[in-house]
Design an enzyme around this catalytic site. Sequence first.
Site, PDB file in Angstrom:
ATOM      1  N   GLN A 201       0.861  -1.177   0.000  1.00 19.40           N
ATOM      2  CA  GLN A 201       0.000   0.000   0.000  1.00 19.40           C
ATOM      3  C   GLN A 201       0.902   1.232   0.000  1.00 19.40           C
ATOM      4  O   GLN A 201       1.480   1.595   1.023  1.00 19.40           O
ATOM      5  CB  GLN A 201      -0.928  -0.051   1.208  1.00 19.40           C
ATOM      6  CG  GLN A 201      -1.744  -1.358   1.273  1.00 19.40           C
ATOM      7  CD  GLN A 201      -2.787  -1.473   0.181  1.00 19.40           C
ATOM      8  OE1 GLN A 201      -3.678  -0.625   0.082  1.00 19.40           O
ATOM      9  NE2 GLN A 201      -2.678  -2.498  -0.671  1.00 19.40           N
ATOM     10  N   ALA A 242     -11.619   1.919   4.956  1.00 19.12           N
ATOM     11  CA  ALA A 242     -10.680   1.129   4.160  1.00 19.12           C
ATOM     12  C   ALA A 242      -9.909   2.020   3.181  1.00 19.12           C
ATOM     13  O   ALA A 242     -10.174   3.215   3.050  1.00 19.12           O
ATOM     14  CB  ALA A 242     -11.426   0.037   3.424  1.00 19.12           C
ATOM     15  N   HIS A 243      -8.998   1.412   2.471  1.00 26.79           N
ATOM     16  CA  HIS A 243      -8.115   2.179   1.579  1.00 26.79           C
ATOM     17  C   HIS A 243      -8.881   2.830   0.432  1.00 26.79           C
ATOM     18  O   HIS A 243      -9.796   2.271  -0.109  1.00 26.79           O
ATOM     19  CB  HIS A 243      -6.963   1.334   1.053  1.00 26.79           C
ATOM     20  CG  HIS A 243      -7.312   0.049   0.396  1.00 26.79           C
ATOM     21  ND1 HIS A 243      -6.349  -0.782  -0.135  1.00 26.79           N
ATOM     22  CD2 HIS A 243      -8.501  -0.564   0.191  1.00 26.79           C
ATOM     23  CE1 HIS A 243      -6.931  -1.839  -0.650  1.00 26.79           C
ATOM     24  NE2 HIS A 243      -8.219  -1.738  -0.463  1.00 26.79           N
ATOM     25  N   ASN A 244      -8.439   4.044   0.143  1.00 29.23           N
ATOM     26  CA  ASN A 244      -8.954   4.800  -0.997  1.00 29.23           C
ATOM     27  C   ASN A 244     -10.397   5.250  -0.862  1.00 29.23           C
ATOM     28  O   ASN A 244     -11.015   5.703  -1.828  1.00 29.23           O
ATOM     29  CB  ASN A 244      -8.754   4.028  -2.311  1.00 29.23           C
ATOM     30  CG  ASN A 244      -7.281   3.756  -2.546  1.00 29.23           C
ATOM     31  OD1 ASN A 244      -6.796   2.642  -2.379  1.00 29.23           O
ATOM     32  ND2 ASN A 244      -6.552   4.806  -2.861  1.00 29.23           N
TER      33      ASN A 244
END
Lengths: 341, 341, 341
Positions: A201, A242-244
């Site tokens: 990431q 969560a990511h993004n």
Amino acid sequence: MKAHRLADIVAALGGELHGDGELAISRIASLDQADGRSISFLAHSRHAPKLARSAAGCVIAAVASLPAVRARGAAAVVTDDPYLYYARLTQWWRRQEGGAAAGIHPSAVIDAGAQVDPLATVGALAVVGAGARIGPHAVIGAHCGVGAQARIGAHTCLAERVTFGARCTIGERGIVHAGAVIGADGFGFAPAQGRWEKIEQLGAVRIGDDVEIGANTCIDRGALDDTVIEDGVKLDNLIQVAHNVRIGAHTAIAALAGIAGSTRIGRHCTIGGAAGVVGHIEIVDHVHIDAGTIVSRSIRQAGRYSGVFPFDDNASWEKNAATLRQLHALRERLRALEKKP
Amino acid sequence: MKAHRLADIVAALGGELHGDGELAISRIASLDQADGRSISFLAHSRHAPKLARSAAGCVIAAVASLPAVRARGAAAVVTDDPYLYYARLTQWWRRQEGGAAAGIHPSAVIDAGAQVDPLATVGALAVVGAGARIGPHAVIGAHCGVGAQARIGAHTCLAERVTFGARCTIGERGIVHAGAVIGADGFGFAPAQGRWEKIEQLGAVRIGDDVEIGANTCIDRGALDDTVIEDGVKLDNLIQVAHNVRIGAHTAIAALAGIAGSTRIGRHCTIGGAAGVVGHIEIVDHVHIDAGTIVSRSIRQAGRYSGVFPFDDNASWEKNAATLRQLHALRERLRALEKKP
Amino acid sequence: MKAHRLADIVAALGGELHGDGELAISRIASLDQADGRSISFLAHSRHAPKLARSAAGCVIAAVASLPAVRARGAAAVVTDDPYLYYARLTQWWRRQEGGAAAGIHPSAVIDAGAQVDPLATVGALAVVGAGARIGPHAVIGAHCGVGAQARIGAHTCLAERVTFGARCTIGERGIVHAGAVIGADGFGFAPAQGRWEKIEQLGAVRIGDDVEIGANTCIDRGALDDTVIEDGVKLDNLIQVAHNVRIGAHTAIAALAGIAGSTRIGRHCTIGGAAGVVGHIEIVDHVHIDAGTIVSRSIRQAGRYSGVFPFDDNASWEKNAATLRQLHALRERLRALEKKP
């Protein structure tokens, strides 16, 4: 707590004082709990019966309630929005307590390449990494970790034991509560012959101004681009972002909610506790999600959305839940009946 | 970030290079965000429209997409599985950044009886207990606690502020993110005249190789036997794994899910976010549970399982939810109608 | 683990010994896992088949099972409640291991104004604030933070890396597991022209005796009054208890559950994992909520309550869930049919 003159409160926060400004106020209290040295508030006229029973020395109220307050013998502070006045009063009250003196606790471990503003405070046993920048009046609490190249804006407070990851940034006047983890790896893997291959990431987390983040809440760093929390967002405890993900300005999310990867939440939304939003969808501005609801597709229209199974005593639930498994078949049977001549 | 020659990437990771190997790649980017110095990837032909608009300098693609990539003037790396190639590229990219030098930070508190491999890294203010063993190339981040007799395998990384309990073990190449708690007591009590008598949790947690554990996730120690996480398991953030659970190899579980005590999850399963699995049941291999589903009994057959109330605008939900409480009665009424001559 | 004479166990815990008191017991084990040097227990007669296959050297059992135990050649400890005996045996077993010696680790940071009892233990790198009081035999684990004016009762243990906020209190014999956050700010804001104005949380958290709090669980401080956890409450991991909640004595709550603000839970209740209770409601004593249930209004009657969508294979669920969205319309159609002559 030490007492404050009622007149000093009104001088600082405004409002129209009716009654004795010399009254010593020793605490802020709900109408139920208030005594003669308490200041209380009447947020809504539906609480008028509580006012009738209250022993509060002073009540913050709208003008319409002034006669009722004064009839109780209490002082009054008249204002358009008593609840908002109460909020500002709590802030003023807290400020009177003063804060920790600026400076770096001798037990903190600060990388030589970090820039800590002389007006910032770094608590005991905190760790600040290489190239991190801590702004003026920022507070880094005890046991916090600020990663390399991270940036903490002016007047922002990491309460205690916050992990603020490398290259992540937060603007001004933010608050991050204990145990929050900003910038752990997003959950990304490519399947490879029955195993999971890690996708490193490489993004970060970018947080705006006036954001509050609850205890043990997690905001993951983006895979390639950043995870973004816009200005004025308020996140409660134990939330997963969560990511993004992108969360629009002034959206508030209650505890134990989860937002899956790459989803965009609009501005001025509210999301109830334990609600979940799946990944890769979009929710427009001014959407309100009830507690416990799982949002499984994009929401294109402002409004209120719900989706929990209505709870019941166990025996009733058992019967209805069992029938629910045959619901589609019931519909077919109904259809057949309807077709009968 | 510093740039890398495209030819160096292909030399390290394989694939068939079409175009200029001298191209300087300064970042990995999605097709949307890529510029002429970015390497991107086309994971699936359904993203072809994004390719058409992308300014990427190089695209990782399957052979079928090669003409389209080259038509855009971009270099191409042709490979069978572009998404997997992308995953490995992120890993390679991260490795180029280098890591912390091995060694023990002077502020760490290491018990005299602990064995820390000379090639391991122990961060600032970490605590390592008596008899703990830290393998070569392992990284114990700042503020971590490694309990007495615990074992951390080679190349395993406890990110920061991880609690890794006494007698617990983790294999090689694992990653544990910040705030995770491995080996807190399982939740076990015997009822005793209206009170709860604690059952001391005498087991431990045993974690295999290549396991990743998310931020603030909790894995409790077993009551008598151990809680077991097999090789290759991936756990997201804020997950609860109760005592004596066994999670089969290469199973992945998304954030905020919970697995209650003594349940066994098979291999190669996926469990969606906020899903829950009750205790003392068994789920076979290759089972996929959708987000938000509560699994209340054993699953004996591979497949996909679901169970959330479909969300709706609040007014529609209210009507349907109210009717749901009478569902069993509706069925009886339908039955009565069907019996009518 | 070192072995204990069976006679010593019975001398300490009571029960009627049948068989050889000199037997050396090296561990406590389930019937399945036990060998000749293990002590096991038969909690319920439905486990009798396991007894028939068990190699346990000694079995704790009710008198009715005595012949079956002795027929296996095992020693027996006869008692009215074998499961409770087992619980007490685990406690005794743990006590034999001994604990850390009292005293303050030299790396801990203790404010000059804190009062730490000479019989208390403070672990490595813990931080204790001004005016905090730590009682005799209390244990403050490594990396814990105890805020200013907080109070930790006698024999209470903060495991490791616990944040225990300013002015919060906990009684005697409590256990707080790693990562728990006691006394972060409650989630309170007044809306102000599309923004959220913070309401400072001026209350605290007040916890009774014999309370256990799980890893990464959060209990927020009250807005004006305190959040209250009564005696004997047991909270599992990753639970959210919002501001001004009151949880009645001897109530147990499983992991990932959430209790929203100002709600009152009765005494002797149980709340299943991932269940949620909305704010400002009241639940009477002896209520049992199933896992995953969202409680959306007050419960006035003791009993068991449920409310999850029954999970199914995905295809069946899809059909039933789609039909559920038309449930109210189905009812109307049924009604129309019923009215037909």
